[in-house]
Scaffold this motif. Structure first.
Motif, PDB file in Angstrom:
ATOM      1  N   LEU A 567       0.830  -1.210   0.000  1.00 27.62           N
ATOM      2  CA  LEU A 567       0.000   0.000   0.000  1.00 27.62           C
ATOM      3  C   LEU A 567       0.864   1.260   0.000  1.00 27.62           C
ATOM      4  CD1 LEU A 567      -2.777  -1.100   2.526  1.00 27.62           C
ATOM      5  CD2 LEU A 567      -2.781  -1.271   0.040  1.00 27.62           C
ATOM      6  N   ILE A 568       0.343   2.301  -0.640  1.00 27.59           N
ATOM      7  CA  ILE A 568       1.047   3.585  -0.688  1.00 27.59           C
ATOM      8  C   ILE A 568       0.346   4.534   0.281  1.00 27.59           C
ATOM      9  CG2 ILE A 568       1.708   5.536  -2.153  1.00 27.59           C
ATOM     10  CD1 ILE A 568       1.644   3.610  -4.562  1.00 27.59           C
ATOM     11  N   PRO A 569       1.063   5.116   1.253  1.00 31.70           N
ATOM     12  CA  PRO A 569       0.422   6.041   2.195  1.00 31.70           C
ATOM     13  C   PRO A 569      -0.205   7.222   1.453  1.00 31.70           C
ATOM     14  CG  PRO A 569       2.691   5.564   2.845  1.00 31.70           C
ATOM     15  CD  PRO A 569       2.505   4.990   1.488  1.00 31.70           C
ATOM     16  N   ASP A 570      -1.367   7.688   1.927  1.00 31.80           N
ATOM     17  CA  ASP A 570      -2.053   8.748   1.171  1.00 31.80           C
ATOM     18  C   ASP A 570      -1.404  10.128   1.345  1.00 31.80           C
ATOM     19  OD1 ASP A 570      -2.918   8.808   3.741  1.00 31.80           O
ATOM     20  OD2 ASP A 570      -5.055   8.545   3.310  1.00 31.80           O
ATOM     21  N   ASP A 571      -0.444  10.253   2.285  1.00 28.84           N
ATOM     22  CA  ASP A 571       0.175  11.576   2.464  1.00 28.84           C
ATOM     23  C   ASP A 571       1.519  11.696   1.732  1.00 28.84           C
ATOM     24  OD1 ASP A 571       1.518   9.786   4.023  1.00 28.84           O
ATOM     25  OD2 ASP A 571       1.551  11.009   5.852  1.00 28.84           O
ATOM     26  N   ILE A 572       1.802  10.752   0.853  1.00 27.53           N
ATOM     27  CA  ILE A 572       3.086  10.775   0.148  1.00 27.53           C
ATOM     28  C   ILE A 572       3.138  11.943  -0.838  1.00 27.53           C
ATOM     29  CG2 ILE A 572       2.402   9.197  -1.715  1.00 27.53           C
ATOM     30  CD1 ILE A 572       5.155   7.899  -1.490  1.00 27.53           C
ATOM     31  N   ASN A 573       4.296  12.621  -0.893  1.00 31.92           N
ATOM     32  CA  ASN A 573       4.476  13.738  -1.817  1.00 31.92           C
ATOM     33  C   ASN A 573       5.394  13.270  -2.948  1.00 31.92           C
ATOM     34  OD1 ASN A 573       4.976  16.059  -3.202  1.00 31.92           O
ATOM     35  ND2 ASN A 573       5.666  17.260  -1.438  1.00 31.92           N
ATOM     36  N   TYR A 574       4.806  13.008  -4.096  1.00 35.39           N
ATOM     37  CA  TYR A 574       5.590  12.431  -5.203  1.00 35.39           C
ATOM     38  C   TYR A 574       6.660  13.389  -5.713  1.00 35.39           C
ATOM     39  CZ  TYR A 574       2.211   8.624  -5.273  1.00 35.39           C
ATOM     40  OH  TYR A 574       1.445   7.540  -4.916  1.00 35.39           O
ATOM     41  N   ALA A 575       6.440  14.684  -5.543  1.00 32.10           N
ATOM     42  CA  ALA A 575       7.438  15.679  -5.994  1.00 32.10           C
ATOM     43  C   ALA A 575       8.765  15.489  -5.266  1.00 32.10           C
ATOM     44  CB  ALA A 575       6.888  17.090  -5.763  1.00 32.10           C
ATOM     45  N   GLU A 576       8.710  14.903  -4.059  1.00 26.19           N
ATOM     46  CA  GLU A 576       9.929  14.726  -3.252  1.00 26.19           C
ATOM     47  C   GLU A 576      10.664  13.411  -3.548  1.00 26.19           C
ATOM     48  OE1 GLU A 576       8.684  14.965   0.799  1.00 26.19           O
ATOM     49  OE2 GLU A 576       8.311  17.114   0.720  1.00 26.19           O
ATOM     50  N   VAL A 577      10.084  12.561  -4.382  1.00 28.21           N
ATOM     51  CA  VAL A 577      10.701  11.249  -4.648  1.00 28.21           C
ATOM     52  C   VAL A 577      11.799  11.422  -5.694  1.00 28.21           C
ATOM     53  CG1 VAL A 577      10.310   8.840  -5.305  1.00 28.21           C
ATOM     54  CG2 VAL A 577       8.510  10.102  -4.123  1.00 28.21           C
ATOM     55  N   ASN A 578      13.055  11.416  -5.259  1.00 29.33           N
ATOM     56  CA  ASN A 578      14.195  11.612  -6.160  1.00 29.33           C
ATOM     57  C   ASN A 578      14.288  10.484  -7.177  1.00 29.33           C
ATOM     58  OD1 ASN A 578      15.036  13.981  -4.996  1.00 29.33           O
ATOM     59  ND2 ASN A 578      16.294  12.945  -3.465  1.00 29.33           N
ATOM     60  N   GLY A 579      14.555  10.870  -8.416  1.00 28.35           N
ATOM     61  CA  GLY A 579      14.752   9.862  -9.464  1.00 28.35           C
ATOM     62  C   GLY A 579      13.497   9.535 -10.248  1.00 28.35           C
ATOM     63  N   LEU A 580      12.313   9.866  -9.724  1.00 28.15           N
ATOM     64  CA  LEU A 580      11.069   9.617 -10.468  1.00 28.15           C
ATOM     65  C   LEU A 580      11.013  10.540 -11.682  1.00 28.15           C
ATOM     66  CD1 LEU A 580       7.821   9.321  -8.278  1.00 28.15           C
ATOM     67  CD2 LEU A 580       8.893   7.557  -9.652  1.00 28.15           C
ATOM     68  N   ALA A 581      10.645   9.999 -12.828  1.00 28.62           N
ATOM     69  CA  ALA A 581      10.494  10.838 -14.029  1.00 28.62           C
ATOM     70  C   ALA A 581       9.413  11.883 -13.785  1.00 28.62           C
ATOM     71  CB  ALA A 581      10.112   9.959 -15.214  1.00 28.62           C
ATOM     72  N   SER A 582       9.560  13.055 -14.407  1.00 28.75           N
ATOM     73  CA  SER A 582       8.593  14.146 -14.138  1.00 28.75           C
ATOM     74  C   SER A 582       7.182  13.744 -14.562  1.00 28.75           C
ATOM     75  CB  SER A 582       9.028  15.446 -14.814  1.00 28.75           C
ATOM     76  OG  SER A 582       9.282  15.208 -16.170  1.00 28.75           O
ATOM     77  N   GLU A 583       7.048  12.931 -15.641  1.00 27.19           N
ATOM     78  CA  GLU A 583       5.703  12.488 -16.054  1.00 27.19           C
ATOM     79  C   GLU A 583       5.083  11.611 -14.960  1.00 27.19           C
ATOM     80  OE1 GLU A 583       3.186  10.219 -19.600  1.00 27.19           O
ATOM     81  OE2 GLU A 583       5.373  10.137 -19.676  1.00 27.19           O
ATOM     82  N   ALA A 584       5.916  10.723 -14.379  1.00 25.18           N
ATOM     83  CA  ALA A 584       5.425   9.837 -13.310  1.00 25.18           C
ATOM     84  C   ALA A 584       5.006  10.660 -12.095  1.00 25.18           C
ATOM     85  CB  ALA A 584       6.503   8.832 -12.929  1.00 25.18           C
ATOM     86  N   LYS A 585       5.796  11.662 -11.745  1.00 29.21           N
ATOM     87  CA  LYS A 585       5.458  12.523 -10.592  1.00 29.21           C
ATOM     88  C   LYS A 585       4.089  13.169 -10.803  1.00 29.21           C
ATOM     89  CE  LYS A 585      10.116  13.717  -9.018  1.00 29.21           C
ATOM     90  NZ  LYS A 585      11.129  14.756  -8.821  1.00 29.21           N
ATOM     91  N   GLN A 586       3.921  13.699 -12.017  1.00 32.46           N
ATOM     92  CA  GLN A 586       2.663  14.411 -12.326  1.00 32.46           C
ATOM     93  C   GLN A 586       1.464  13.452 -12.309  1.00 32.46           C
ATOM     94  OE1 GLN A 586       2.023  15.416 -16.375  1.00 32.46           O
ATOM     95  NE2 GLN A 586      -0.074  15.899 -15.798  1.00 32.46           N
ATOM     96  N   LYS A 587       1.611  12.283 -13.017  1.00 33.37           N
ATOM     97  CA  LYS A 587       0.500  11.335 -13.114  1.00 33.37           C
ATOM     98  C   LYS A 587       0.138  10.747 -11.742  1.00 33.37           C
ATOM     99  CE  LYS A 587      -0.279  11.214 -17.653  1.00 33.37           C
ATOM    100  NZ  LYS A 587       0.360  10.305 -18.597  1.00 33.37           N
ATOM    101  N   LEU A 588       1.161  10.364 -10.980  1.00 33.26           N
ATOM    102  CA  LEU A 588       0.906   9.744  -9.666  1.00 33.26           C
ATOM    103  C   LEU A 588       0.275  10.739  -8.705  1.00 33.26           C
ATOM    104  CD1 LEU A 588       4.186   7.630  -9.390  1.00 33.26           C
ATOM    105  CD2 LEU A 588       1.878   6.725  -9.678  1.00 33.26           C
ATOM    106  N   SER A 589       0.639  12.020  -8.825  1.00 34.31           N
ATOM    107  CA  SER A 589       0.048  13.053  -7.954  1.00 34.31           C
ATOM    108  C   SER A 589      -1.435  13.234  -8.244  1.00 34.31           C
ATOM    109  CB  SER A 589       0.774  14.392  -8.138  1.00 34.31           C
ATOM    110  OG  SER A 589       2.133  14.249  -7.832  1.00 34.31           O
TER     111      SER A 589
END
Length: 628
Positions: A567-589
């Motif tokens: 499970l992924i915690p609902d308070d996760i901030n994808y913008a802070e996940v280093n190494g994630l592609a910018s498209e992934a950050k945007q879509k996951l957010s």
């Protein structure tokens, strides 16, 4: 001035196929429920095809029934033709399809709703949502009536800012010239929901007495019909045939000559239409090399002369529609009773929903059916029962019920919608399910009845019957695997089945793995001591014949479940996940997936992004645990 007209646990807006299932589920789970519809005469109306089922769709109806819903029971009471499709193929794609008496279907569903405890059916047009502190707590109708509730389910179908288009003619309307719902669209937008414009269409209806059936091919129902509901044991419904004809060269010529008058090509239609159910003009343009297309003539009911012209969905002008009809063999002198039309409507972009069908922006607001971008009565009803269940559970302070992709086509559909969204009206297809050998028409009860029972929609007596069926099937499989036979015992039976003789003894179960040997063949040499119904025998045969394939799929499911359990915690901030592609950050957010499994299905998220996310989550969970 408004007035408070009533207080409920759950309010369902719209009494189409989604709304009926949502309201019945909520009421049967003990919630005081209001079902509000623009017109009481349109409850469970079929504005398009008078049929239920078909590939993937029929599976959904069985799943609704296994959960304790109504669509299967209702069509079993009101069908005028029942056919099992794809019988020449494997059991994964067997699909039941019924022609409905569309008027009986409506009336019996309305009667069921009227007689259900905890359920109030009322005519009225919902125009505004009442949202307080980010939570939907009620609605206001056109007459100023204010209804309060703990949860609201919106199932408005194609009514939101509905616009009918027929050639050069356009006017605001719901399906079948009903009032459209205009203000509610604005209210959804005001509260932050993004809407999209979609289109669907319907063909003309013609008078039976003006059809020359001698120029068409008869399509009868099955002699011994099967049923959608696990509760239906028999039926004395009289079956009516459908009829098959084809478009002609002349048909294609008329359409090509009038394309300048077709709203699809003149730019008059702004909404995106259904890819898998195109209009006839779209088909002629897209498949210009095909000399003819199938046209089915389907009766709309026992007490009407209206016939539905399946395959001829169109938004051409009325005069062109009549010319098209009369260019088809068997319809040369046909009289048109209703014209076909296209209808545009607003839908909610479904990635704004959680897998429970609750909106992310507004707490306690759920949406289901065509408003979520789907097409089809069955897809609507499948979402409707889930939205009704989850609205009731929200009110009762319980966790939502989410059906996984490996548990049901309903799970596949909802996951597709909320994870990937849709660019055109979504239609369920067997190819959308990666575990389709597990999601068969025959085993919907084995997959979902325990869930229906647990949430209170399957009564005790039916559950005990289900457990007995399951037990008998298991006992018979066990018996066949332990019953030894000698080559002489089965020589005659194998010869009659066109199967090679046995060279040495073994268990009788191994014979059933042969493609040409059926359970009926085995019965002749080793009758079962148990009282098995035809349905149980079918289950035994499928489980044995396809055991190897089923096992493989179950291993795949096990692997998937590991991902779904992370499970992924609902308070996760994808913008802070280093190494994630910018498209992934945007879509996951935007999507805010609940698990790694769901995250892996988000369009634009790569396996590399998932690996990075897994590493990040491990670190995140360690830090959280250390803080206690």
């Amino acid at each position: 001035m408004g007035y408070v007209a009533g207080e409920f646990d759950v309010i369902v807006i719209g009494a189409g196929h989604a709304g009926c299932e949502a309201a019945l589920a909520s009421a049967r789970m003990g919630c005081e429920t209001l079902l509000l519809t623009i017109n009481l005469d349109m409850v469970a109306f079929m504005p398009c095809n008078p049929s239920i089922g078909g590939p993937a769709k029929g599976h959904v109806v069985r799943e609704i029934d296994a959960l304790g819903g109504e669509m299967g029971r209702n069509i079993d009471k009101t069908f005028i033709q029942m056919r099992m499709l794809n019988t020449g193929k494997g059991p994964a794609v067997h699909a039941l399809r019924a022609q409905a008496d569309k008027f009986s279907y409506q009336h019996i569903m309305k009667k069921t709703i009227e007689e259900t405890p905890n359920l109030t059916l009322r005519q009225g047009m919902a125009e505004e949502l009442i949202v307080e502190d980010g939570k939907c707590v009620g609605i206001v109708t056109k007459t100023g009536a204010e209804y309060r509730a703990k949860a609201v389910v919106v199932t408005t179908g194609t009514y939101l800012r509905g616009k009918i288009i027929m050639g050069e003619l356009m006017y605001e309307s719901g399906p079948n010239n009903q009032q459209p719902s205009v203000r509610l669209s604005a209210s959804l937008k005001e509260h932050g929901l993004e809407l999209i414009r979609f289109k669907t269409g319907t063909p003309p209806r013609v008078h039976k007495d003006t059809i020359d059936f001698s120029k068409t091919e008869i399509q009868p129902g099955d002699e011994k019909p099967k049923f959608f509901s696990y509760e239906t044991e028999s039926s004395d419904n009289e079956q009516l045939p459908c009829w098959l004809t084809y478009t002609s060269e002349k048909t294609h010529q008329i359409i090509n000559d009038n394309l300048h008058r077709a709203p699809m090509f003149s730019g008059a239609i702004e909404g995106t239409g259904p890819r898998y159910c195109p209009s006839i003009e779209d088909k002629i343009v897209r498949f210009a090399d095909k000399p003819k297309h199938q046209i089915f003539l389907e009766p709309e009911g026992k007490n009407t002369s209206e016939y539905y012209v399946q395959g001829l969905s169109t938004s051409m002008p009325e005069d062109v529609q009549l010319d098209i009809l009369r260019s088809i063999p068997g319809l040369e002198k046909v009289e048109m009773m209703r014209t076909g039309y296209a209808i545009e409507y607003d839908a909610v972009i479904p990635t704004q929903l959680w897998p429970s069908l609750e909106t992310k922006k507004i707490d306690s607001l759920f949406t289901a059916g065509q408003i979520n971008g789907t097409s089809g009565y069955e897809e609507a009803a499948g979402q409707g029962i889930m939205a009704g269940i989850n609205a009731a559970r929200k009110v009762q302070g319980k966790e939502p019920v989410i059906i996984g992709r490996s548990q049901g086509y309903i799970g596949v559909m909802i996951d597709d919608l909320v994870t990937k969204g849709t660019n055109d009206p979504y239609r369920l297809l067997t190819s959308r399910a990666e575990y389709r050998l597990l999601l068969r028409h025959d085993n919907a009860d084995l997959r979902l009845t325990p869930i229906g029972y647990e949430i209170g929609l399957i009564p005790e007596e039916r559950y005990q019957r289900f457990l007995r069926k399951k037990e008998l099937v298991e006992m018979e499989v066990e018996r066949l695997s332990t019953t030894k036979i000698k080559p002489d015992d089965v020589a005659e039976m194998l010869a009659s089945a066109g199967s090679a003789p046995l060279t040495q003894g073994g268990d009788i179960l191994s014979l059933l793995r042969r493609p040409e040997v059926t359970y009926a063949h085995l019965e002749s040499v080793s009758p079962s001591p148990f009282e098995l119904t035809d349905e149980m025998k079918e289950q035994v045969e499928i489980q044995i014949k396809y055991a190897g394939y089923i096992e493989k799929q179950l291993l795949q499911v096990e692997r998937l479940n590991k991902m779904e359990k992370k499970l992924i915690p609902d308070d996760i901030n994808y913008a802070e996940v280093n190494g994630l592609a910018s498209e992934a950050k945007q879509k996951l957010s935007v999507i805010r997936p609940l698990s790694i499994g769901q995250a892996s299905r988000v369009a634009g998220v790569t396996p590399a992004d998932i690996s990075i996310l897994l590493v990040y989550l491990e670190h995140y969970n360690r830090v959280k645990a250390a803080r206690g």
